[in-house]
Design a protein around this motif. Structure first.
Motif, PDB file in Angstrom:
ATOM      1  N   UNK A  51       0.933  -0.985   0.365  1.00  0.00           N
ATOM      2  CA  UNK A  51       0.035   0.141   0.211  1.00  0.00           C
ATOM      3  C   UNK A  51       0.440   1.170   0.123  1.00  0.00           C
ATOM      4  N   UNK A  52       0.430   2.450  -0.684  1.00  0.00           N
ATOM      5  CA  UNK A  52       0.860   3.626  -0.018  1.00  0.00           C
ATOM      6  C   UNK A  52       0.661   3.984   0.739  1.00  0.00           C
ATOM      7  N   UNK A  53       1.867   4.956   2.009  1.00  0.00           N
ATOM      8  CA  UNK A  53       1.613   4.727   3.636  1.00  0.00           C
ATOM      9  C   UNK A  53       1.974   6.427   3.851  1.00  0.00           C
ATOM     10  N   UNK A  54       0.919   7.058   4.046  1.00  0.00           N
ATOM     11  CA  UNK A  54       1.333   8.863   4.224  1.00  0.00           C
ATOM     12  C   UNK A  54       1.051   9.432   5.509  1.00  0.00           C
ATOM     13  N   UNK A  87      -1.486  16.040  -2.624  1.00  0.00           N
ATOM     14  CA  UNK A  87      -0.772  14.059  -3.432  1.00  0.00           C
ATOM     15  C   UNK A  87      -1.820  14.044  -4.319  1.00  0.00           C
ATOM     16  N   UNK A  88      -2.899  14.362  -4.922  1.00  0.00           N
ATOM     17  CA  UNK A  88      -3.927  13.580  -5.394  1.00  0.00           C
ATOM     18  C   UNK A  88      -4.344  12.161  -5.451  1.00  0.00           C
ATOM     19  N   UNK A  89      -4.912  11.718  -4.316  1.00  0.00           N
ATOM     20  CA  UNK A  89      -5.170  10.735  -3.878  1.00  0.00           C
ATOM     21  C   UNK A  89      -6.677  11.445  -4.353  1.00  0.00           C
ATOM     22  N   UNK A  90      -7.549  10.436  -4.371  1.00  0.00           N
ATOM     23  CA  UNK A  90      -9.070  11.383  -5.105  1.00  0.00           C
ATOM     24  C   UNK A  90      -9.932   9.561  -4.578  1.00  0.00           C
ATOM     25  N   UNK A  91      -9.277   8.921  -4.236  1.00  0.00           N
ATOM     26  CA  UNK A  91      -9.921   7.719  -3.895  1.00  0.00           C
ATOM     27  C   UNK A  91     -10.137   7.981  -2.520  1.00  0.00           C
ATOM     28  N   UNK A 114     -16.695  10.165   2.675  1.00  0.00           N
ATOM     29  CA  UNK A 114     -17.476   9.582   1.566  1.00  0.00           C
ATOM     30  C   UNK A 114     -15.414   9.775   1.337  1.00  0.00           C
ATOM     31  N   UNK A 115     -14.838  10.084   2.239  1.00  0.00           N
ATOM     32  CA  UNK A 115     -13.342   9.897   1.413  1.00  0.00           C
ATOM     33  C   UNK A 115     -12.265   8.322   1.537  1.00  0.00           C
ATOM     34  N   UNK A 116     -13.551   8.189   2.837  1.00  0.00           N
ATOM     35  CA  UNK A 116     -12.865   7.299   3.397  1.00  0.00           C
ATOM     36  C   UNK A 116     -13.086   5.582   3.367  1.00  0.00           C
ATOM     37  N   UNK A 117     -12.199   4.853   2.956  1.00  0.00           N
ATOM     38  CA  UNK A 117     -13.054   2.861   3.132  1.00  0.00           C
ATOM     39  C   UNK A 117     -12.509   2.349   4.428  1.00  0.00           C
ATOM     40  N   UNK A 118     -12.393   3.056   5.305  1.00  0.00           N
ATOM     41  CA  UNK A 118     -12.234   2.450   6.594  1.00  0.00           C
ATOM     42  C   UNK A 118     -11.725   3.493   7.868  1.00  0.00           C
ATOM     43  N   UNK A 119     -11.615   3.467   8.995  1.00  0.00           N
ATOM     44  CA  UNK A 119     -11.172   3.927  10.236  1.00  0.00           C
ATOM     45  C   UNK A 119     -10.646   2.848  11.000  1.00  0.00           C
ATOM     46  N   UNK A 120      -9.318   3.296  11.956  1.00  0.00           N
ATOM     47  CA  UNK A 120      -8.495   2.470  12.753  1.00  0.00           C
ATOM     48  C   UNK A 120      -8.687   3.526  13.893  1.00  0.00           C
ATOM     49  N   UNK A 121      -9.066   3.152  14.828  1.00  0.00           N
ATOM     50  CA  UNK A 121      -8.605   4.072  16.077  1.00  0.00           C
ATOM     51  C   UNK A 121      -7.560   2.932  17.181  1.00  0.00           C
ATOM     52  N   UNK A 122      -6.438   3.603  17.376  1.00  0.00           N
ATOM     53  CA  UNK A 122      -5.716   2.788  17.990  1.00  0.00           C
ATOM     54  C   UNK A 122      -5.600   3.462  19.452  1.00  0.00           C
TER      55      UNK A 122
END
Length: 303
Positions: A51-54, A87-91, A114-122
């Motif tokens: 994956x791309x990690x930012x 960063x042109x992150x559109x997906x 709508x910008x998120x595919x999922x959320x992880x709370x640590x």
């Protein structure tokens, strides 16, 4: 795998970002208060293989510039949105937030689901963390109130790096000493940066109001959510070993775990995990749990 650390300009100030990998679903990680993205080295090295990690340092952290603006979770959400645009992150991407960074992540998720595919709370700060302050814990609360931290951060922000080095005596954990030498050097320097404490001071001043604002934004509906918490009994033992009264530690950890469990109710599509033998810095203590959880969330989103 590619790794890029560079500066971008947001709100007329330089913001330090780190990008690893160039494929798959983007994963954006928001660090906790006073924490460097370099601490996540082991996790990001593993995730960036697919994956791309930012990651980014909020204003005041690392090489990111800070002015006199208030540091709020809303400001972080706005900066993150602008960062993604540049960063042109559109997906849709997976957002990961640790501790205070989890509070910021919750704010972003409620504003831009709508910008998120999922959320992880640590081991994330809860929007109801005020309940922790309401506990009667005389020893634990002696030096850990917001007022005490604000006073300390104000003092540190007025010092230079040499003065901070003498007072703080910065050091690395055993795990961090296994990181590449350049990362070890960055981590040491990170701890003695006066602007770090300016940022922390502002974040602490605003986070209770921020929490109330976030609560007023509703829930995440059916956003895929993974909530990961620390090991309560392990943390109690750590506290006892440090000399704190066991009854105080137990009351605090009971409430912390309750608040972690409550976060599962933010979404109708959620999962709860407690990482055994992990303290608050879960990405250091149990990177395997974090890597697996994020990887599984990514895979589940594909099906």
């Amino acid at each position: 795998m590619s790794e890029i650390s560079r500066m971008i300009v947001i709100n007329n100030k330089n913001l330090e970002i780190q990008q690893k990998g160039n494929r798959g679903t983007p994963i954006v990680i928001v660090t906790g208060m006073g924490n460097s993205f370099d601490e996540w080295h082991e996790v990001t090295e593993a995730l960036s293989k697919r994956n791309t990690v930012i990651m980014f340092h909020r204003p005041g952290l690392g090489r990111s510039e800070i002015g006199d603006e208030s540091r709020t979770t809303q400001a972080v959400a706005d900066e993150l949105k602008e960062l993604l645009t540049q960063l042109n992150i559109v997906e849709p991407f997976i957002l990961v937030g640790h501790s205070y960074g989890g509070l910021c992540a919750q704010h972003f998720a409620k504003l831009y689901p709508s910008h998120l595919r999922g959320l992880v709370l640590v081991d994330s700060t809860s929007v109801d963390f005020q309940l922790l302050d309401d506990l009667t814990l005389p020893v634990l609360n002696e030096d850990s109130t917001d007022e005490a931290w604000i006073e300390k951060c104000n003092l540190y922000s007025s010092m230079n790096k040499d003065e901070l080095s003498k007072i703080l005596n910065p050091s690395l954990t055993r795990k961090q000493k296994q990181f590449p030498p350049e990362i070890q050097e960055r981590l040491m320097d990170f701890q003695v940066n006066p602007t770090l404490y300016k940022a922390m001071c502002s974040e602490i001043k605003n986070w209770k109001v921020d929490a109330e604002i976030i609560k007023g934004l509703g829930d995440f509906h059916n956003l895929p959510l993974v909530v990961i918490g620390r090991d309560k009994e392990y943390c109690i033992q750590l506290g006892v070993d440090e000399g704190f009264p066991e009854w105080e530690i137990r009351i605090f950890e009971d409430k912390w775990q309750e608040l972690i469990m409550d976060q599962v109710n933010l979404s109708s599509n959620s999962k709860l995990i407690f990482a055994e033998r992990s303290g608050h810095l879960l990405y250091m203590d149990r990177p395997d749990v974090l890597i697996q959880s994020i990887t599984e969330l990514n895979s589940d989103s594909d099906t």
